[in-house]
Design an enzyme around this catalytic site. Structure first.
Site, PDB file in Angstrom:
ATOM      1  N   GLU A  94       9.093  15.228 -20.822  1.00  0.00           N
ATOM      2  CA  GLU A  94       9.432  13.831 -21.091  1.00  0.00           C
ATOM      3  C   GLU A  94       8.325  13.160 -21.879  1.00  0.00           C
ATOM      4  OE1 GLU A  94      12.283  12.997 -17.254  1.00  0.00           O
ATOM      5  OE2 GLU A  94      10.170  12.573 -16.984  1.00  0.00           O
ATOM      6  N   CYS A 107       3.454   7.868 -25.068  1.00  0.00           N
ATOM      7  CA  CYS A 107       2.833   8.613 -23.981  1.00  0.00           C
ATOM      8  C   CYS A 107       3.451  10.013 -24.031  1.00  0.00           C
ATOM      9  CB  CYS A 107       3.120   7.905 -22.663  1.00  0.00           C
ATOM     10  SG  CYS A 107       2.546   8.827 -21.228  1.00  0.00           S
ATOM     11  N   CYS A 114       2.787  20.839 -14.295  1.00  0.00           N
ATOM     12  CA  CYS A 114       1.333  20.665 -14.236  1.00  0.00           C
ATOM     13  C   CYS A 114       0.762  21.599 -13.190  1.00  0.00           C
ATOM     14  CB  CYS A 114       0.990  19.216 -13.878  1.00  0.00           C
ATOM     15  SG  CYS A 114      -0.767  18.826 -14.075  1.00  0.00           S
ATOM     16  N   CYS A 118      -2.261  16.653  -7.759  1.00  0.00           N
ATOM     17  CA  CYS A 118      -2.517  15.280  -7.330  1.00  0.00           C
ATOM     18  C   CYS A 118      -1.373  14.831  -6.425  1.00  0.00           C
ATOM     19  CB  CYS A 118      -2.641  14.353  -8.541  1.00  0.00           C
ATOM     20  SG  CYS A 118      -3.906  14.893  -9.709  1.00  0.00           S
ATOM     21  N   CYS A 121       1.328  12.107  -7.623  1.00  0.00           N
ATOM     22  CA  CYS A 121       1.976  12.235  -8.934  1.00  0.00           C
ATOM     23  C   CYS A 121       3.232  13.093  -8.847  1.00  0.00           C
ATOM     24  CB  CYS A 121       0.996  12.847  -9.929  1.00  0.00           C
ATOM     25  SG  CYS A 121       1.698  13.049 -11.574  1.00  0.00           S
ATOM     26  N   LEU A 221      -9.930   8.782 -12.295  1.00  0.00           N
ATOM     27  CA  LEU A 221     -10.967   8.912 -11.262  1.00  0.00           C
ATOM     28  C   LEU A 221     -10.392   8.691  -9.865  1.00  0.00           C
ATOM     29  CD1 LEU A 221     -14.006   9.479 -11.057  1.00  0.00           C
ATOM     30  CD2 LEU A 221     -14.392   7.014 -11.111  1.00  0.00           C
ATOM     31  N   CYS A 339       3.661   5.689 -15.264  1.00  0.00           N
ATOM     32  CA  CYS A 339       2.634   6.705 -14.972  1.00  0.00           C
ATOM     33  C   CYS A 339       2.961   7.449 -13.699  1.00  0.00           C
ATOM     34  CB  CYS A 339       1.280   6.052 -14.701  1.00  0.00           C
ATOM     35  SG  CYS A 339       0.446   5.438 -16.126  1.00  0.00           S
TER      36      CYS A 339
HETATM   37  N1  SAH Z   1      -3.357  14.990 -16.178  1.00  0.00           N
HETATM   38  C1  SAH Z   1      -3.826  13.853 -16.909  1.00  0.00           C
HETATM   39  C2  SAH Z   1      -2.734  13.059 -17.596  1.00  0.00           C
HETATM   40  C3  SAH Z   1      -1.444  12.794 -16.856  1.00  0.00           C
HETATM   41  S1  SAH Z   1      -1.399  11.576 -15.614  1.00  0.00           S
HETATM   42  C4  SAH Z   1      -4.637  12.959 -15.998  1.00  0.00           C
HETATM   43  O1  SAH Z   1      -4.743  13.248 -14.823  1.00  0.00           O
HETATM   44  O2  SAH Z   1      -5.231  12.010 -16.483  1.00  0.00           O
HETATM   45  C5  SAH Z   1      -1.568  10.025 -16.399  1.00  0.00           C
HETATM   46  C6  SAH Z   1      -2.147   8.949 -15.468  1.00  0.00           C
HETATM   47  O3  SAH Z   1      -1.167   8.531 -14.486  1.00  0.00           O
HETATM   48  C7  SAH Z   1      -3.348   9.422 -14.694  1.00  0.00           C
HETATM   49  O4  SAH Z   1      -4.351   8.450 -14.696  1.00  0.00           O
HETATM   50  C8  SAH Z   1      -2.772   9.586 -13.291  1.00  0.00           C
HETATM   51  O5  SAH Z   1      -3.761   9.559 -12.320  1.00  0.00           O
HETATM   52  C9  SAH Z   1      -1.794   8.451 -13.225  1.00  0.00           C
HETATM   53  N2  SAH Z   1      -0.794   8.565 -12.169  1.00  0.00           N
HETATM   54  C10 SAH Z   1      -0.261   9.698 -11.658  1.00  0.00           C
HETATM   55  N3  SAH Z   1       0.657   9.397 -10.712  1.00  0.00           N
HETATM   56  C11 SAH Z   1       0.710   8.054 -10.636  1.00  0.00           C
HETATM   57  C12 SAH Z   1       1.487   7.133  -9.872  1.00  0.00           C
HETATM   58  N4  SAH Z   1       2.399   7.556  -8.992  1.00  0.00           N
HETATM   59  N5  SAH Z   1       1.288   5.818 -10.076  1.00  0.00           N
HETATM   60  C13 SAH Z   1       0.382   5.374 -10.990  1.00  0.00           C
HETATM   61  N6  SAH Z   1      -0.373   6.190 -11.737  1.00  0.00           N
HETATM   62  C14 SAH Z   1      -0.219   7.512 -11.570  1.00  0.00           C
END
Ligand code: SAH
Length: 346
Positions: A94, A107, A114, A118, A121, A221, A339
């Site tokens: 996507e 984006c 992945c 996390c 996510c 972070l 995100c």
């Molecule tokens: N793997 C990369 C890029 C993809 S995630 C990374 O970790 O940066 C893009 C952003 O969305 C990251 O900052 C991630 O921490 C954030 N993110 C992931 N799940 C989220 C959620 N449920 N709500 C808000 N931000 C989220």
């Protein structure tokens, strides 16, 4: 014996020039074909109208043109657009177009699924199937640019690698895609308008610094305390904060580019004064700013956006320490385009 046709877009311009010379043609033909493939983005050799029919047939016999197909477009009430993009092997990723008053941002995804885990996510629930190749990354940008012109009357202004996947775990292809995006034969976009977001792979952050990349770096972070960060981003056990810190100091020393820390504040997880103080201390290692992201719920109850009072504590403390802080509101939530919500739900 049937020959397996190669994806012509896997060839660099130099390789294409060499191919034509080996075929007894001129190297210049390689430039022409390269331009059709990249800046003009054709999907068929037949569309290369300044190339002779005979040469087009020869190309057809030797190569295929792998390209993506936008399979489904969803439009949010706030103008955000999400593309489900089908790859040549049927897998789907996507990408999202986010319009604001001043910019339109793409984006894009760097991997199918992945490999990181996390906990907050949605993409993490899809295991990593494969890396995207440079063409597949580039094509997502082209598709979003086209939609930006069509629906918002303006070209794309920015790109963030914040879609599916961890860009630094597909580094070579991401770099190749960015080279095409920024080159005059591609989209001619300034690297300063491109941000690569990583969960923090120290070795690769150092490599980027050594390679002298010109795009911006954002690091997800979410906590500056190892114990907390490992509980929500388990790979932090392998790449602890001390290693990340060292890599970021190295990055800044080499590039003089300030780092953005992406940070979600969750209730009961990282909303105490101790968490805030740890972030402030971490921000002092290298020039940086903090982007507080609103939590976009995924289908479970483990995570909850913190109270406004916790956000205020973060904002006030960071500002009192002269650290720039911005708050990013969610966009496209109604179509699962925000995100962390990209999970091929359809
Ligand atoms: N793997 C990369 C890029 C993809 S995630 C990374 O970790 O940066 C893009 C952003 O969305 C990251 O900052 C991630 O921490 C954030 N993110 C992931 N799940 C989220 C959620 N449920 N709500 C808000 N931000 C989220």
């Amino acid at each position: 014996m049937a020959t397996i046709k190669k994806d012509i877009r896997a060839l660099s311009k130099e390789q294409l020039r060499e191919f034509f010379v080996a075929e007894g043609d001129q190297a210049f033909r390689g430039n022409q074909v390269y331009e059709w493939l990249w800046s003009k983005g054709v999907h068929s050799f037949d569309d290369m109208t300044n190339i002779s029919l005979k040469t087009r047939e020869m190309l057809e016999n030797n190569f295929i043109i792998n390209h993506i197909a936008v399979d489904q477009i969803q439009r949010s009430s706030d103008g955000t657009i999400k593309n489900a993009v089908k790859l040549h092997d049927g897998l789907v990723v996507e990408s999202v177009l986010i319009p604001t008053a001043k910019r339109t941002t793409a984006c894009v995804s760097s991997q199918v699924g992945c490999s990181l885990d996390c906990k907050f996510c949605a993409t993490a629930r899809l295991k990593r199937m494969r890396n995207l190749n440079p063409g597949e990354i580039y094509d997502q940008v082209v598709a979003i640019d086209r939609e930006s012109r069509l629906y918002h009357d303006r070209p794309l202004s920015n790109i963030v690698f914040m879609g599916m996947g961890e860009p630094l775990m597909n580094y070579n292809n991401v770099i190749k895609a960015i080279d095409k995006i920024t080159s005059e034969e591609g989209l001619g976009m300034s690297p300063k308008r491109i941000t690569v977001s990583t969960s923090g792979v120290p070795k690769m952050i150092k490599k980027m610094a050594d390679d002298g990349v010109k795009f911006k770096l954002a690091v997800s972070l979410h906590s500056a305390i190892d114990e907390v960060r490992t509980s929500i981003m388990p790979f932090n056990a392998t790449f602890p904060l001390a290693d990340l810190r060292e890599a970021l100091e190295y990055w800044y020393a080499k590039t003089k580019n300030r780092i953005t820390y992406e940070y979600v504040v969750w209730k009961g997880i990282n909303d105490s004064k101790k968490d805030v103080d740890a972030l402030v201390a971490f921000c002092k290692f290298a020039p940086s700013k903090v982007n507080l992201i609103e939590y976009n719920p995924i289908d479970d109850g483990d995570f909850q956006q913190a109270d406004d009072s916790a956000l205020e504590l973060y904002i006030n403390t960071l500002e009192a320490n002269n650290i720039t802080v911005t708050v990013r509101r969610s966009r496209g939530k109604d179509i699962d385009a925000a995100c962390g919500q990209l999970a091929n739900k359809h």
